[in-house]
Motif scaffolding. Structure first.
Motif, PDB file in Angstrom:
ATOM      1  N   TYR A   1      10.321  41.185  50.369  1.00  0.00           N
ATOM      2  CA  TYR A   1      11.631  41.607  50.866  1.00  0.00           C
ATOM      3  C   TYR A   1      12.743  40.920  50.068  1.00  0.00           C
ATOM      4  CZ  TYR A   1      15.731  42.057  53.865  1.00  0.00           C
ATOM      5  OH  TYR A   1      16.996  42.308  54.342  1.00  0.00           O
ATOM      6  N   VAL A   2      13.732  41.698  49.641  1.00  0.00           N
ATOM      7  CA  VAL A   2      14.885  41.170  48.903  1.00  0.00           C
ATOM      8  C   VAL A   2      16.061  41.051  49.864  1.00  0.00           C
ATOM      9  CG1 VAL A   2      16.483  41.537  46.991  1.00  0.00           C
ATOM     10  CG2 VAL A   2      14.076  42.231  46.765  1.00  0.00           C
ATOM     11  N   ARG A   3      16.607  39.871  49.982  1.00  0.00           N
ATOM     12  CA  ARG A   3      17.702  39.618  50.916  1.00  0.00           C
ATOM     13  C   ARG A   3      18.979  40.357  50.528  1.00  0.00           C
ATOM     14  NH1 ARG A   3      19.101  33.596  52.184  1.00  0.00           N
ATOM     15  NH2 ARG A   3      20.415  34.749  53.650  1.00  0.00           N
ATOM     16  N   GLU A   4      19.788  40.636  51.557  1.00  0.00           N
ATOM     17  CA  GLU A   4      21.114  41.188  51.317  1.00  0.00           C
ATOM     18  C   GLU A   4      21.941  40.162  50.537  1.00  0.00           C
ATOM     19  OE1 GLU A   4      22.265  44.129  52.041  1.00  0.00           O
ATOM     20  OE2 GLU A   4      20.736  44.903  53.401  1.00  0.00           O
ATOM     21  N   SER A   5      22.775  40.662  49.659  1.00  0.00           N
ATOM     22  CA  SER A   5      23.663  39.762  48.928  1.00  0.00           C
ATOM     23  C   SER A   5      24.641  39.092  49.883  1.00  0.00           C
ATOM     24  CB  SER A   5      24.434  40.539  47.859  1.00  0.00           C
ATOM     25  OG  SER A   5      25.429  39.724  47.269  1.00  0.00           O
ATOM     26  N   LEU A   6      24.950  37.848  49.620  1.00  0.00           N
ATOM     27  CA  LEU A   6      25.957  37.130  50.392  1.00  0.00           C
ATOM     28  C   LEU A   6      27.365  37.349  49.835  1.00  0.00           C
ATOM     29  CD1 LEU A   6      24.089  33.728  50.882  1.00  0.00           C
ATOM     30  CD2 LEU A   6      24.205  35.657  52.473  1.00  0.00           C
ATOM     31  N   TYR A   7      27.452  38.102  48.737  1.00  0.00           N
ATOM     32  CA  TYR A   7      28.732  38.297  48.033  1.00  0.00           C
ATOM     33  C   TYR A   7      28.904  39.783  47.740  1.00  0.00           C
ATOM     34  CZ  TYR A   7      27.715  33.352  47.495  1.00  0.00           C
ATOM     35  OH  TYR A   7      27.385  32.055  47.746  1.00  0.00           O
ATOM     36  N   ARG A   8      29.418  40.533  48.733  1.00  0.00           N
ATOM     37  CA  ARG A   8      29.499  41.985  48.615  1.00  0.00           C
ATOM     38  C   ARG A   8      30.936  42.501  48.721  1.00  0.00           C
ATOM     39  NH1 ARG A   8      26.103  41.200  52.659  1.00  0.00           N
ATOM     40  NH2 ARG A   8      27.294  42.568  54.055  1.00  0.00           N
ATOM     41  N   GLN A   9      31.910  41.660  48.474  1.00  0.00           N
ATOM     42  CA  GLN A   9      33.285  42.144  48.363  1.00  0.00           C
ATOM     43  C   GLN A   9      33.460  42.695  46.953  1.00  0.00           C
ATOM     44  OE1 GLN A   9      35.612  42.283  50.668  1.00  0.00           O
ATOM     45  NE2 GLN A   9      35.326  40.624  52.139  1.00  0.00           N
ATOM     46  N   LYS A  10      33.830  43.979  46.841  1.00  0.00           N
ATOM     47  CA  LYS A  10      33.899  44.611  45.522  1.00  0.00           C
ATOM     48  C   LYS A  10      35.025  44.004  44.681  1.00  0.00           C
ATOM     49  CE  LYS A  10      36.558  48.483  47.435  1.00  0.00           C
ATOM     50  NZ  LYS A  10      36.543  49.939  47.732  1.00  0.00           N
ATOM     51  N   PHE A  11      34.868  44.115  43.351  1.00  0.00           N
ATOM     52  CA  PHE A  11      35.830  43.513  42.433  1.00  0.00           C
ATOM     53  C   PHE A  11      35.715  44.179  41.075  1.00  0.00           C
ATOM     54  CE2 PHE A  11      31.887  41.182  42.115  1.00  0.00           C
ATOM     55  CZ  PHE A  11      31.711  40.940  40.763  1.00  0.00           C
ATOM     56  N   ILE A  12      36.649  43.859  40.190  1.00  0.00           N
ATOM     57  CA  ILE A  12      36.587  44.366  38.820  1.00  0.00           C
ATOM     58  C   ILE A  12      36.737  43.208  37.841  1.00  0.00           C
ATOM     59  CG2 ILE A  12      37.653  46.546  39.565  1.00  0.00           C
ATOM     60  CD1 ILE A  12      40.103  45.741  37.862  1.00  0.00           C
ATOM     61  N   LEU A  13      36.232  43.427  36.647  1.00  0.00           N
ATOM     62  CA  LEU A  13      36.482  42.552  35.507  1.00  0.00           C
ATOM     63  C   LEU A  13      37.194  43.387  34.459  1.00  0.00           C
ATOM     64  CD1 LEU A  13      33.040  40.685  35.245  1.00  0.00           C
ATOM     65  CD2 LEU A  13      35.144  39.904  36.376  1.00  0.00           C
ATOM     66  N   GLN A  14      38.307  42.881  33.965  1.00  0.00           N
ATOM     67  CA  GLN A  14      39.146  43.639  33.048  1.00  0.00           C
ATOM     68  C   GLN A  14      39.395  42.851  31.764  1.00  0.00           C
ATOM     69  OE1 GLN A  14      43.581  44.442  33.707  1.00  0.00           O
ATOM     70  NE2 GLN A  14      42.695  46.391  34.368  1.00  0.00           N
ATOM     71  N   GLU A  15      39.383  43.556  30.658  1.00  0.00           N
ATOM     72  CA  GLU A  15      39.647  42.953  29.349  1.00  0.00           C
ATOM     73  C   GLU A  15      40.960  42.171  29.370  1.00  0.00           C
ATOM     74  OE1 GLU A  15      40.762  44.587  24.848  1.00  0.00           O
ATOM     75  OE2 GLU A  15      39.882  45.936  26.328  1.00  0.00           O
ATOM     76  N   PHE A  16      40.963  41.010  28.740  1.00  0.00           N
ATOM     77  CA  PHE A  16      42.142  40.157  28.665  1.00  0.00           C
ATOM     78  C   PHE A  16      42.944  40.472  27.402  1.00  0.00           C
ATOM     79  CE2 PHE A  16      43.801  35.913  27.145  1.00  0.00           C
ATOM     80  CZ  PHE A  16      44.913  35.899  27.989  1.00  0.00           C
ATOM     81  N   VAL A  17      44.252  40.636  27.556  1.00  0.00           N
ATOM     82  CA  VAL A  17      45.151  40.837  26.416  1.00  0.00           C
ATOM     83  C   VAL A  17      45.922  39.535  26.200  1.00  0.00           C
ATOM     84  CG1 VAL A  17      47.023  42.200  25.435  1.00  0.00           C
ATOM     85  CG2 VAL A  17      45.379  43.283  26.980  1.00  0.00           C
ATOM     86  N   PRO A  18      45.655  38.800  25.112  1.00  0.00           N
ATOM     87  CA  PRO A  18      46.278  37.480  24.920  1.00  0.00           C
ATOM     88  C   PRO A  18      47.698  37.563  24.365  1.00  0.00           C
ATOM     89  CG  PRO A  18      44.822  37.970  23.090  1.00  0.00           C
ATOM     90  CD  PRO A  18      44.686  39.127  24.051  1.00  0.00           C
TER      91      PRO A  18
END
Length: 346
Positions: free
Chosen positions: A195-212
């Motif tokens: 059995y694989v446990r439910e994730s404890l971290y399921r708040q959705k999010f994005i990763l976006q390219e950084f423009v320096p």
């Protein structure tokens, strides 16, 4: 198309969002909206979301405008989504379409819309996730920008320099805590082999390219043919411009607009086929980047503080030193959109 429009208000009777509204957070003025829509040949009525009747005679073919909500926990916004989607499915004309309500304060769906409609507009590379376990940390180019799905004014936005830092940021921002259910899930893992446990971290999010190396960005508010622009400085010892304070912004005719920025904004606006739009745009000296967009319930300080707006005429962008109420530019943008819809039906 009928010339009657229904404006859906929240449970407090509020319609839309307006900078410096009186009383505070009371939205746009009903009398002014009635006046300006009437001048364009439309009559409007105000109705609460809970008063909508899902029968054919009230829904099919009728035009509905609506507000959104940023209530704590987004519980009422969830209800608004049910009603607006129901109207759309019942044949009503909701402006803007439901998908744009779904993207309001939802950066994950905002990125999905960008992939669907704006891939050719120098968009930033981004990734959407629903859990920590989906992230392939070694395949990411650092530094990268972490963004929580919800939040405004740069809340939940962090520049991440390496995979260790990224994992820490995700765990801090995306924890889905339920002590009892987490404990039961832990017991399942012990009792049931494989059995694989439910994730404890399921708040959705994005990763976006950084423009320096950006010193500022631009926000453009588009209402039909009127384009309001203001420039936001990047905060000291930070990489973010949003949330630096409206008194620090440069508005309207005082903005040194890079060549091509309004053509870029117009291209986005046309592709989305909407009446009004707010976009955050960066320029690195070579090309433009679209950071974020909102189609409804966005901040309107740029309209209020600007000394005028830009419009396109005979291949040129011209600044017009002219001020209108928000109710005027909003109603004009809706009527402009309705005329385009009517022309497409003919």
């Amino acid at each position: 198309m009928k010339n009657k429009i229904t404006c859906l208000t929240d449970y407090k009777g509020v319609f839309g969002q307006k900078w410096n509204d009186v009383p505070y957070r009371s939205g746009m003025g009903r009398e002014l909206l009635e006046k300006y829509f009437s001048e364009n040949g439309y009559s409007i009525e105000f109705k609460k979301f809970s008063d909508v009747k899902f029968i054919d005679t009230e829904i099919n073919g009728n035009v509905f405008l609506y507000t959104s909500s940023e209530d704590i926990g987004y519980h009422y916004k969830d209800f608004i989504e049910d009603v607006v989607l129901g109207i759309q499915e019942g044949g009503g004309i909701v402006i803007p379409e439901y998908k744009f309500l779904r993207s309001h304060n939802n950066k994950v769906f905002m990125e999905i819309l960008r992939d669907l409609y704006l891939l050719d507009l120098n968009r930033l590379t981004s990734y959407v996730y629903g859990s920590l376990e989906e992230v392939e940390f070694n395949k990411i180019n650092y530094p990268i920008v972490f963004k929580s799905a919800k939040g405004s004014m740069s809340q939940g936005v962090t520049l991440v320099k390496n995979k260790e830092e990224l994992e820490k940021i995700i765990k801090k921002n995306c924890r889905t805590r339920n002590i009892l259910k987490d404990f039961r899930d832990y017991i399942r893992k012990i009792k049931r082999k494989g059995y694989v446990r439910e994730s404890l971290y399921r708040q959705k999010f994005i990763l976006q390219e950084f423009v320096p190396n950006l010193s500022f960005d631009y926000k453009i508010l588009i209402f039909g043919e009127r384009f309001y622009i203001f420039q936001r400085p990047v905060r000291k010892d930070d990489f973010r411009a949003s949330g630096s304070g409206f008194k620090n912004y440069i508005y309207g005719s005082k903005v040194n607009c890079p060549n091509g920025i309004f053509d870029y904004a117009l291209n986005i606006y046309k592709k989305l086929n909407i009446p009004h739009l707010s976009i955050d745009v960066a320029y690195d000296g070579h090309k433009f980047y679209l950071f974020e967009l909102q189609v409804l319930y966005f901040g309107t300080v740029g309209h209020d503080e600007s000394d005028g707006y830009y419009y396109h005429s005979e291949g040129k962008w011209i600044f017009k030193d002219e001020k209108f109420t928000l109710e005027k530019v909003y109603s004009d943008s809706i009527c402009y959109c309705l005329q385009n819809i009517s022309d497409s039906i003919k």
